[in-house]
Design an enzyme around this catalytic site. Structure first.
Site, PDB file in Angstrom:
ATOM      1  N   ASN A 225      -8.433  46.219 -69.203  1.00 30.53           N
ATOM      2  CA  ASN A 225      -7.829  47.370 -69.863  1.00 30.53           C
ATOM      3  C   ASN A 225      -6.338  47.304 -69.582  1.00 30.53           C
ATOM      4  O   ASN A 225      -5.922  47.369 -68.422  1.00 30.53           O
ATOM      5  CB  ASN A 225      -8.425  48.673 -69.311  1.00 30.53           C
ATOM      6  CG  ASN A 225      -7.777  49.912 -69.909  1.00 30.53           C
ATOM      7  OD1 ASN A 225      -7.189  49.860 -70.984  1.00 30.53           O
ATOM      8  ND2 ASN A 225      -7.873  51.028 -69.200  1.00 30.53           N
TER       9      ASN A 225
ATOM     10  N   MET B 243      -5.984  52.232 -75.241  1.00 29.95           N
ATOM     11  CA  MET B 243      -6.495  51.658 -74.011  1.00 29.95           C
ATOM     12  C   MET B 243      -8.017  51.633 -74.016  1.00 29.95           C
ATOM     13  O   MET B 243      -8.651  52.540 -74.542  1.00 29.95           O
ATOM     14  CB  MET B 243      -6.002  52.475 -72.804  1.00 29.95           C
ATOM     15  CG  MET B 243      -4.512  52.321 -72.526  1.00 29.95           C
ATOM     16  SD  MET B 243      -4.110  50.621 -72.078  1.00 29.95           S
ATOM     17  CE  MET B 243      -2.337  50.763 -71.832  1.00 29.95           C
ATOM     18  N   CYS B 244      -8.590  50.616 -73.436  1.00 27.68           N
ATOM     19  CA  CYS B 244     -10.031  50.441 -73.408  1.00 27.68           C
ATOM     20  C   CYS B 244     -10.643  51.224 -72.245  1.00 27.68           C
ATOM     21  O   CYS B 244      -9.951  51.769 -71.393  1.00 27.68           O
ATOM     22  CB  CYS B 244     -10.364  48.959 -73.257  1.00 27.68           C
ATOM     23  SG  CYS B 244      -9.553  47.898 -74.473  1.00 27.68           S
ATOM     24  N   ARG B 245     -11.953  51.256 -72.221  1.00 30.94           N
ATOM     25  CA  ARG B 245     -12.709  51.843 -71.118  1.00 30.94           C
ATOM     26  C   ARG B 245     -13.758  50.820 -70.681  1.00 30.94           C
ATOM     27  O   ARG B 245     -14.332  50.108 -71.509  1.00 30.94           O
ATOM     28  CB  ARG B 245     -13.432  53.129 -71.531  1.00 30.94           C
ATOM     29  CG  ARG B 245     -12.551  54.232 -72.100  1.00 30.94           C
ATOM     30  CD  ARG B 245     -11.784  54.994 -71.017  1.00 30.94           C
ATOM     31  NE  ARG B 245     -10.542  54.320 -70.674  1.00 30.94           N
ATOM     32  CZ  ARG B 245      -9.704  54.742 -69.715  1.00 30.94           C
ATOM     33  NH1 ARG B 245     -10.006  55.825 -69.005  1.00 30.94           N
ATOM     34  NH2 ARG B 245      -8.602  54.091 -69.471  1.00 30.94           N
TER      35      ARG B 245
ATOM     36  N   VAL C  40     -15.831  49.044 -73.701  1.00 32.29           N
ATOM     37  CA  VAL C  40     -15.611  49.533 -75.063  1.00 32.29           C
ATOM     38  C   VAL C  40     -14.127  49.377 -75.360  1.00 32.29           C
ATOM     39  O   VAL C  40     -13.277  49.668 -74.528  1.00 32.29           O
ATOM     40  CB  VAL C  40     -16.083  50.991 -75.252  1.00 32.29           C
ATOM     41  CG1 VAL C  40     -17.596  51.062 -75.163  1.00 32.29           C
ATOM     42  CG2 VAL C  40     -15.447  51.946 -74.250  1.00 32.29           C
TER      43      VAL C  40
END
Length: 273
Positions: free
Chosen positions: A112, A1-3, A86
Site C-alpha cells: 500500500n 490507497m489500498c487496504r 484490495v
C-alpha cells in the site's frame, strides 16, 4: 490507497480476515475509514500457504464486494499464513497481473503506497533486474517492481535488508535524476515461514499499519486498518518500523532504508491492556 490484511499462526479460515469481521477486508473495499479513498474497487487478491512450498493465489479485477467466488473460497480455505489485498490503483491499469499479492517462487508480496514520479523512474529501475526477474515482471505497477528489486538485492538471504536496499536505491535514483524523492511503503511479504511487514515513508506520511493477536495459540494479524471496534486489541505500528512474525513470536525492529534495518529493539508487540 489500498487496504490489506495478513495473518500467521494456527490455521484459520481466510474468512476470519476477509469476510467475517464487522470491518472485514471486503467491507474495507467499499468503506475504508483510515485511507485517503474510501473505495478500493480496482481488483483484489489472496495468497495462502498450505501443503506445498509455493503459495496458492487467486486474483481478479472485480471489486472484492462483487466477486461471487471470493466469500466461498474464503469460507473453505484454511491456512496458517495468508495475505489478502484490495486495490485502489495509483498507477498501472486495472488488470489481473497488477492485482496484489505478487508471487515469485515461495515469496509473496503486497503493498500500500506509491513511488513518486514512477513513470520517469520505471525504465532505469527495470534495468537493475537480471534476465530471469525481468522476465518475471508481468504487470506495470511500482509495487511489483519494488518486489522484484528486493528479490534482486537478496530477499531470500536478508529479507528486511533487501527491502531496505530496494527502497534506498529508488530514493537515490530519484535524487540523481532530479525527480521528486518520495516512497510511501506499507507492505507485507513472506516466504511461507515468516511473515514480514514494513511501514515507512520518505516524508513521514506512511500508510497505516496495525497489529493484533488472533486465534488461541499466539497467532497474529497485520492490517491496514482494524477489523473491528475493539480499540484496545489493536496496536498501531510506528512509522519507520518492521514487524516479523515467526516461530518465536512477534519482533518489532527499526527500519531505515539509509542502511540496514537495526535489530536492537527486539520488542515484543503486545495488545494494549
Amino acid at each position: 490507497m489500498c487496504r490489506w490484511a495478513a495473518y500467521r499462526g494456527e490455521p484459520l479460515y481466510l474468512e476470519e480476515l476477509v469476510s467475517s469481521p464487522a470491518h472485514s477486508l471486503i467491507e474495507q473495499s467499499h468503506c475504508a475509514t483510515r485511507a485517503k479513498t474510501a473505495t478500493n474497487g480496482d481488483g483484489f487478491g489472496i495468497a495462502w500457504y498450505g501443503e506445498r512450498p509455493e503459495p496458492g493465489l487467486y486474483r481478479d479485477i472485480l471489486p472484492a464486494w462483487s466477486d461471487c467466488n471470493l466469500k466461498s473460497i474464503a469460507r473453505q480455505i484454511r491456512s496458517p499464513l495468508f495475505l489478502a489485498h484490495v486495490r485502489a490503483a495509483t498507477g498501472g491499469g486495472t488488470r489481473r497481473d497488477n492485482c496484489h499479492p505478487f508471487v515469485n517462487g515461495v515469496w509473496t508480496f503486497m503493498h500500500n503506497g506509491q513511488i513518486a514520479d514512477f513513470e520517469h523512474l520505471r525504465r532505469p529501475l527495470e534495468t537493475m533486474l537480471d534476465n530471469d526477474l525481468y522476465g518475471a515482471r508481468t504487470g506495470s505497477t511500482d509495487s511489483e517492481l519494488l518486489f522484484l528489486l528486493a528479490l534482486q538485492f537478496g530477499l531470500a538471504r536478508d529479507p528486511l535488508g533487501a527491502m531496505a536496499e530496494a527502497i534506498a536505491f529508488v530514493e537515490r535514483l530519484a535524487a540523481h535524476l532530479e525527480r521528486r524523492v518520495l516512497v510511501r511503503f506499507t507492505a507485507a511479504f513472506s516466504d511461507g515461514h515468516d511473515l514480514y511487514a514494513v511501514r515507512y515513508a520518505t516524508d513521514s506520511a506512511a500508510p497505516t499499519l496495525y497489529a493484533a493477536p488472533m486465534g488461541e495459540t499466539g497467532g497474529y494479524c497485520l492490517v491496514s486498518e482494524p477489523l473491528n471496534d475493539d480499540i484496545e486489541a489493536w496496536v498501531e505500528v510506528p512509522e519507520g518500523s518492521a514487524v516479523v512474525l515467526g516461530e518465536n513470536g512477534v519482533d518489532m525492529r527499526i527500519f531505515s532504508p539509509a542502511g540496514r534495518p537495526a535489530g536492537g529493539m527486539n520488542e515484543k508487540v503486545r495488545a494494549a491492556g
